[in-house]
Design an enzyme around this catalytic site. Sequence first.
Site, PDB file in Angstrom:
ATOM      1  N   GLU A 250      48.262  30.994  47.305  1.00  0.00           N
ATOM      2  CA  GLU A 250      48.366  29.584  46.921  1.00  0.00           C
ATOM      3  C   GLU A 250      48.829  29.601  45.474  1.00  0.00           C
ATOM      4  OE1 GLU A 250      48.751  26.253  46.052  1.00  0.00           O
ATOM      5  OE2 GLU A 250      46.688  26.344  45.371  1.00  0.00           O
ATOM      6  N   GLU A 385      57.087  24.954  36.745  1.00  0.00           N
ATOM      7  CA  GLU A 385      55.717  24.475  36.592  1.00  0.00           C
ATOM      8  C   GLU A 385      55.264  24.683  35.145  1.00  0.00           C
ATOM      9  OE1 GLU A 385      52.488  26.643  38.564  1.00  0.00           O
ATOM     10  OE2 GLU A 385      51.722  24.695  39.209  1.00  0.00           O
TER      11      GLU A 385
END
Length: 494
Positions: A250, A385
Amino acid sequence: MAQKFQNYIGGSWSDSGSGKTFENRNPANWEDIIGQFPLSTAADVNSAALAAAKAFKSWRLVPAPARGEICRKAGEIMLRRKEEIAAAMTREMGKPLTETRGDVQEGIDTAFYCATEGRRLFGYNTPSELSNKLNLSFRVPVGVCGLITPWNFPMAIPTWNIFPGLVAGNTFVFKPAEDTPHTASILVEILIEAGLPGGVLNIVHGAGEVVGAAITEHPLIRAVSFTGSTNTGRIVAQTCGKLSKHVCLEMGGKNAQIVMPDADMDLALNGVLWGAFGTTGQRCTATSRLILHEAIHDSFVEKLIQRTQRLKIGDGSVDGTEVGPIINEKQRENIERYVGLGKKEGAVCVLGGERPEGEAFKNGWFYKPTIFINVLPNSTIAQQEIFGPVLSVIKCTSLTEAIEITNSVDYGLSSSLYTKNINDALLAVRDIEVGISYINAPTIGAEAHMPFGGVKSTGNGHREGGWAVFDFYTEWKSVYIDYSGHLQRAQIDV
Ligand code: ADP
């Protein structure tokens, strides 16, 4: 003198064989040392893996409802200690108490959910193609699992893995992030109090490159669940691939909120404030792109600036704080590097873009909520990100274009659309490439009993949360029982 913490291996607390420790400090006040934690080695991981392998032999035979019962007790202890755990979490990772209480609550919800799942863990039964033959399939545990977690959800993420993994019959070697070892130690204490036998859950503190790498490489560890940065996730995946281990990844997100002209503007505004600046933007599901239809762009930006300016930055343990500190100095410098890149690439910084000044901020890693407008969809700050309170506003002319922009990044974790048009909403749900899609709600807000995870570079196809996580923590065993009394050969005509 700072409190000294230990590893928990094979049912007892112990120092690292290295004898070395590392410090854990409060990000809102770096003079506040929370404790010294073991700087562990590969030898410590080996001891933990051996203990977990030994414990697996008996733990796998404990009935799943009884394993679930330990989760239920853990949930009750967490409920009793909720306030204390939230305070410890705020002290070590900075988010406001309102949010750390929510983080603990997610652990409690997962505990109770997993407790009941111990009575289900459904398999599938099918008819056989042959007479007098019974076909069954069961979920069985994988074995010793490695768990490597980040610092932003120090209770939620470990419990999303540990509780279902335990209920399914696995044992663990757990390495929490270096920035949040205290909350992880509390979780271990809770499971001990709940009655978990020694060796079933082992915690080894230390550096990712040493302890995390040793977990990934250890031959007794059959599965690794990793949540963290994309770069590290790729290293973990490569090692697990070479060793044929199960791996659940993840990783990052670059989540977008779209606002159409027919949306409820106040609702959309509240949504983006929470999505972009909650947890100081340090969530993998944080809203880091805001895609505004040109018809409402200017008025929305104006209100957004006014509301963001009013957000209260500060120590998360102080009542009313809305934006806590950044986790550490390295991450704050990373945010500053992105803000510099944004300016260099031509976006306009209309708010923030700097550290707050004043006595209250001098000993913490604070950074102001930051808004860029005129951001090009393919620019660095719109693609990579940032993991901080930096929002990139992008203008669009239609929903089709907004969806294209949303999908133009490598990641695919979470999305949000504000509209009152049901057709637009359903189209977006169908076409946006993410694992989690919100309509008229921000990009953050996962519930413990729903599958959590993303597509594209966000993950590798597994999900945490709810029933979906059991697919990672179990193997299938197919069982054929032939009661015909003679040899029957599947797929053979005569
Ligand atoms: P972040 O930037 O959020 O700290 P990381 O991916 O570096 O993200 O960290 C997430 C988790 O992965 C942490 O527990 C960290 O210690 C661990 N980690 C870091 N490097 C490695 C590695 N090479 N192998 C395994 N785990 C690692």
